[in-house]
Design an enzyme around this catalytic site. Structure first.
Site, PDB file in Angstrom:
ATOM      1  N   SER A   1       0.836  -1.199   0.000  1.00 23.81           N
ATOM      2  CA  SER A   1       0.000   0.000   0.000  1.00 23.81           C
ATOM      3  C   SER A   1       0.867   1.243   0.000  1.00 23.81           C
ATOM      4  O   SER A   1       2.020   1.219   0.446  1.00 23.81           O
ATOM      5  CB  SER A   1      -0.896   0.008   1.248  1.00 23.81           C
ATOM      6  OG  SER A   1      -1.517   1.264   1.434  1.00 23.81           O
TER       7      SER A   1
ATOM      8  N   TYR B   1      -2.165  -1.194  10.391  1.00 22.01           N
ATOM      9  CA  TYR B   1      -2.317  -1.556   8.980  1.00 22.01           C
ATOM     10  C   TYR B   1      -1.089  -1.122   8.178  1.00 22.01           C
ATOM     11  O   TYR B   1      -0.517  -1.914   7.416  1.00 22.01           O
ATOM     12  CB  TYR B   1      -3.573  -0.893   8.427  1.00 22.01           C
ATOM     13  CG  TYR B   1      -3.777  -1.037   6.934  1.00 22.01           C
ATOM     14  CD1 TYR B   1      -4.403  -2.159   6.392  1.00 22.01           C
ATOM     15  CD2 TYR B   1      -3.369  -0.023   6.056  1.00 22.01           C
ATOM     16  CE1 TYR B   1      -4.606  -2.284   5.024  1.00 22.01           C
ATOM     17  CE2 TYR B   1      -3.568  -0.141   4.687  1.00 22.01           C
ATOM     18  CZ  TYR B   1      -4.180  -1.260   4.172  1.00 22.01           C
ATOM     19  OH  TYR B   1      -4.375  -1.370   2.821  1.00 22.01           O
TER      20      TYR B   1
END
Length: 272
Positions: A164, A177
């Site tokens: 990401s 995350y």
């Protein structure tokens, strides 16, 4: 985290470019794709099928979304299958690999894509249980599946891990995350070095703001309404705009790529 089905999303995500015609870039290949019931995983599953691959995709709980993906993939006439389970349980990875071998007889491509996120305003709000769940799903599961699939991979096989933009720039509300996504980058680079002598390529894709069910599932409405407006292209990306990165890395087009990460993120400059 409230689970949002893709059918509840407005606007609906785009999973394949209108009028797209495949050219057999993945003919006779077998791909495992995690999180294929919606979002980026669904777009990859459909695109790979359009390019001639046989697909086994995994999903966690949304039977309706999974069945819709299966129907879309089947339109291309290639063998396909799906399997439900919890990727954070290492035993499920063996079930996935066993099903791929029993259904298709081999594995050529492994796409680690499924993930969870639980926004929190402070590190003090993140419980032990949340940390364990986030890491178990987002990075441990990648290791589990690669470990199980590796004995079946051979020269020319490809592993692609979804990281990401948050791995590179962080996110103040997605601390755990983002940490897992950083770990995925390191895992990708390390595994690529480890497997290079076997001619098995390992790469990653680091999406920016992409319109998937994970967004309305995890953020309040005011954040969802402005989602993706802070990148140079001033909009969220569609799953269809990310899937091509996986096709490039999985096909012979990416035969000289290993240990690398592609960045479909709407124009944010990332110092890798």
């Amino acid at each position: 985290m409230k689970e949002v089905s893709e059918k509840e999303m407005d606007p609906q995500p785009e999973y394949l470019k209108k009028g797209y015609k495949g050219s057999e870039k993945l003919k006779d290949k077998v791909a495992i794709i995690t999180g294929g019931d919606s979002g980026i995983g669904k777009a990859i599953s459909i695109l790979f099928a359009a390019e001639g691959a046989s697909v086994l995709f995994t999903y966690h709980s949304s039977d309706k979304d999974a069945k819709k993906t299966l129907a879309e993939v089947k339109k291309y006439g290639n063998p396909c299958a799906m399997i439900q389970g919890d990727l954070s349980d290492s035993k499920h990875s063996k079930e996935i690999v066993d099903k791929a071998i029993s259904e298709f007889g081999k594995i050529d491509i492994v796409i680690n894509n499924a993930a969870v996120q639980f926004p929190q305003d402070s590190l003090t709000d993140i419980t032990d249980e949340q940390i364990q769940k986030t890491f178990a799903t987002n990075i441990f599961a990648y290791m589990y599946l690669c470990r199980e699939a590796l004995p079946h991979l051979k020269e020319g096989s490809s592993i692609i891990n979804t990281t990401s933009v948050t791995a590179y720039k962080g996110n103040e509300r997605l601390i755990d995350y983002s940490s897992t996504k950083g770990a995925i980058v390191s895992f990708t680079r390390s595994l690529s070095a480890n497997l290079a002598h076997k001619k098995i390529r390992v790469n990653g894709v680091a999406p920016g703001p992409i319109w998937t069910p994970l967004i309305p599932s995890t953020f309040p409405k005011e954040d969802v309404d402005g989602f993706g407006k802070d990148v140079p292209l001033n909009r969220p990306g569609q799953p269809s705009e990310v899937a091509g990165c996986y096709l490039f890395l999985a096909s012979d087009l990416g035969s000289y790529m290993t240990g690398q990460v592609l960045h479909p993120n709407g124009g944010e400059i990332i110092n890798t």
